[in-house]
Design a protein around this motif. Structure first.
Motif, PDB file in Angstrom:
ATOM      1  N   ASN A  56       0.833  -1.201   0.000  1.00  0.00           N
ATOM      2  CA  ASN A  56       0.000   0.000   0.000  1.00  0.00           C
ATOM      3  C   ASN A  56       0.868   1.251   0.000  1.00  0.00           C
ATOM      4  N   ALA A  57       0.398   2.270  -0.702  1.00  0.00           N
ATOM      5  CA  ALA A  57       1.055   3.579  -0.712  1.00  0.00           C
ATOM      6  C   ALA A  57      -0.013   4.641  -0.930  1.00  0.00           C
ATOM      7  N   PHE A 123      -3.927   1.472   6.859  1.00  0.00           N
ATOM      8  CA  PHE A 123      -3.143   1.265   5.639  1.00  0.00           C
ATOM      9  C   PHE A 123      -3.240   2.456   4.684  1.00  0.00           C
ATOM     10  N   VAL A 124      -4.177   3.370   4.916  1.00  0.00           N
ATOM     11  CA  VAL A 124      -4.243   4.631   4.178  1.00  0.00           C
ATOM     12  C   VAL A 124      -3.627   5.761   5.016  1.00  0.00           C
ATOM     13  N   LEU A 125      -3.993   5.835   6.284  1.00  0.00           N
ATOM     14  CA  LEU A 125      -3.554   6.944   7.126  1.00  0.00           C
ATOM     15  C   LEU A 125      -2.056   6.953   7.396  1.00  0.00           C
ATOM     16  N   ALA A 126      -1.437   5.796   7.608  1.00  0.00           N
ATOM     17  CA  ALA A 126       0.006   5.773   7.894  1.00  0.00           C
ATOM     18  C   ALA A 126       0.810   6.294   6.701  1.00  0.00           C
ATOM     19  N   GLU A 130       2.924  10.330   6.097  1.00  0.00           N
ATOM     20  CA  GLU A 130       4.289  10.570   5.621  1.00  0.00           C
ATOM     21  C   GLU A 130       4.357  11.757   4.666  1.00  0.00           C
ATOM     22  N   ILE A 131       3.328  11.936   3.853  1.00  0.00           N
ATOM     23  CA  ILE A 131       3.395  12.974   2.815  1.00  0.00           C
ATOM     24  C   ILE A 131       2.494  14.175   3.087  1.00  0.00           C
ATOM     25  N   LEU A 147      -5.981  11.741  13.101  1.00  0.00           N
ATOM     26  CA  LEU A 147      -6.807  10.623  12.611  1.00  0.00           C
ATOM     27  C   LEU A 147      -6.051   9.306  12.752  1.00  0.00           C
ATOM     28  N   LEU A 148      -4.762   9.318  12.405  1.00  0.00           N
ATOM     29  CA  LEU A 148      -3.933   8.113  12.543  1.00  0.00           C
ATOM     30  C   LEU A 148      -3.822   7.707  14.010  1.00  0.00           C
ATOM     31  N   HIS A 149      -3.590   8.663  14.896  1.00  0.00           N
ATOM     32  CA  HIS A 149      -3.477   8.342  16.322  1.00  0.00           C
ATOM     33  C   HIS A 149      -4.781   7.756  16.859  1.00  0.00           C
TER      34      HIS A 149
END
Length: 158
Positions: A56-57, A123-126, A130-131, A147-149
């Protein structure tokens, strides 16, 4: 339409004509074009019935296309890569989803932006963190990192 930015989630868990899942994601990035930023490729566990791990990216893409036009082009790319209709969350050569749009919200019969499930998908948020850690969800107003946390806090400890 003027040039706007989109966040596109990319995923693969099946070998295709470009190689393994990582190679499929990399080839899709080239085919999409207009890529301004891309996360590293994350290996993630499958959801649903699939048994294969995913590559995933997330990419930030600039485009003059309206959301519906970009969606049509992404679905055509999926077909060109060998994706066939099938079981939800099953194995796929490539999956391309519009997650966010700098224009805010979009809703039609075939597309909803932001993607309705992205806030619950690590798998989307992580990769997105990064970007675009400060990109704000137009519905909740929350930035990517919070949101990730929130997703990480909901995960059970192993």
């Amino acid at each position: 339409m003027s040039v706007t930015s989109y966040i596109i989630a990319l995923g693969s868990n099946r070998r295709g004509r470009h190689g393994g899942p990582r190679a499929e994601v990399q080839a899709a990035l080239v085919a999409i074009g207009g890529v301004r930023a891309v996360s590293r490729i994350h290996e993630t566990p499958p959801l649903g019935p699939s048994i294969r791990r995913f590559a995933n990216a997330v990419a930030e893409v600039e485009s003059g296309e309206a959301p519906e036009a970009l969606l049509r082009r992404l679905k055509a790319l999926e077909r060109a890569f060998g994706r066939r209709p099938g079981q939800r969350w099953g194995a796929r050569v490539i999956d391309l989803d519009i997650v966010l749009w700098s224009g805010g919200c979009w809703a039609s019969r075939t597309l909803t932006v932001p993607h309705p499930q992205y806030r619950a998908r690590r798998f989307v948020l992580a990769p997105l963190a990064e970007i675009a850690p400060d990109w704000r969800d137009p519905v909740t107003g929350r930035a990517t990192l919070p949101l990730l946390h929130a997703v990480d806090r909901r995960r059970p400890c192993a």
